[in-house]
Motif scaffolding. Sequence first.
Motif, PDB file in Angstrom:
ATOM      1  N   ALA A  70       0.886  -1.110   0.027  1.00 22.03           N
ATOM      2  CA  ALA A  70       0.127  -0.028   0.087  1.00 22.03           C
ATOM      3  C   ALA A  70       0.834   1.131   0.012  1.00 22.03           C
ATOM      4  CB  ALA A  70      -0.668   0.100   1.121  1.00 22.03           C
ATOM      5  N   ARG A  71       2.132   1.362   0.794  1.00 22.44           N
ATOM      6  CA  ARG A  71       2.833   2.288   0.517  1.00 22.44           C
ATOM      7  C   ARG A  71       3.654   2.614  -0.297  1.00 22.44           C
ATOM      8  NH1 ARG A  71       6.227   0.378   4.124  1.00 22.44           N
ATOM      9  NH2 ARG A  71       5.193   0.984   6.068  1.00 22.44           N
ATOM     10  N   ALA A  72       4.036   1.640  -1.363  1.00 20.91           N
ATOM     11  CA  ALA A  72       4.623   1.740  -2.503  1.00 20.91           C
ATOM     12  C   ALA A  72       3.497   2.200  -3.580  1.00 20.91           C
ATOM     13  CB  ALA A  72       5.167   0.411  -2.987  1.00 20.91           C
ATOM     14  N   PHE A  73       2.364   1.643  -3.454  1.00 18.06           N
ATOM     15  CA  PHE A  73       1.458   1.876  -4.550  1.00 18.06           C
ATOM     16  C   PHE A  73       1.097   3.141  -4.165  1.00 18.06           C
ATOM     17  CE2 PHE A  73      -2.733   1.998  -6.112  1.00 18.06           C
ATOM     18  CZ  PHE A  73      -2.916   0.942  -7.122  1.00 18.06           C
ATOM     19  N   GLN A  74       0.616   3.714  -3.116  1.00  9.23           N
ATOM     20  CA  GLN A  74       0.368   5.117  -3.084  1.00  9.23           C
ATOM     21  C   GLN A  74       1.450   6.375  -3.386  1.00  9.23           C
ATOM     22  OE1 GLN A  74      -1.554   5.874   0.669  1.00  9.23           O
ATOM     23  NE2 GLN A  74      -2.370   7.860   0.049  1.00  9.23           N
TER      24      GLN A  74
END
Length: 298
Positions: free
Chosen positions: A90-94
């Motif tokens: 989620a961190r990388a995606f955002q």
Amino acid sequence: MDWLERMNRAMDYMELNLAGEIELSEVARRACCSSHQFQRMFSFITNVTLAEYIRRRKLTLAALELQNNEAAKVIDIAMKYGYESPVSFARAFQLLHGITPAMARQDGIALKAYPRISFLITIKGVDAVNYRIETKESFEVFGMELVFRNDESGNAPNTPAQFWQLSHANGEVERLAANAGDLPRFVSQDSYKVHGICSYKNTGNDTFPYMLCSFKSGTSNVNGYSTITIPAQTWVIFPSEPIAWDAFDGTIETLYRRFYADWLPTSGYEQVDETELQVYGEGAGLHSVELWFAVRKV
């Protein structure tokens, strides 16, 4: 197999393995070079690191799956593309898309897509590429060497630039210059006494050697230094214009890009042994650098 075909074979392999393990050694094997050389070529040509390109492609495909497969769980997509937890995914995606993975499933949501890179011959501007080709007999250099990781991890100095900074600060560069002796005849007499040499031996897929070196001559004092022999080679040499010290980093980057992106793909030559020299000197009261690449006719 020409340069373009080799590079595109490497890209094909990466594309087929985005939802799995990408072995950089296999990428390099398909491009007929080392992992270190491939990553350097890729970043100079595309202006993005190989690791960042792979990350962007994985997250592009992950976004498409989130939109097109409502039954797929976020954790399964995260694991598929190499993320150990939904949190790291989620961190990388955002960071890439500006939204969470859950939001990607909303109708009309804006996402980013990074397409697959293909290497092609393109018609560019008419800027001249200044270079010369010279054949030199075997010679020796000596100096201080370290082995660096391709990902720049490890204790400092973990890059050649940091190695130079530390060696200037502790006086080792000046000491090496004092021990250099006379310059050999095949080197411009405007050259300085200390230079850089890279990738002159194999240290493994994930590492490369770099030496702060001087050319060995009959008056050199090599005691306490590493000495290496460079075999007889044909060299393509890219010289800079006279520059100020603070312009060195940008100038060297430009010369590498001219070699990898402009000259090598269409020259009828290929790089051999991966040995590269950074030869520093003076010009018009300023400073200069030449990049030497060992090459051979295809």
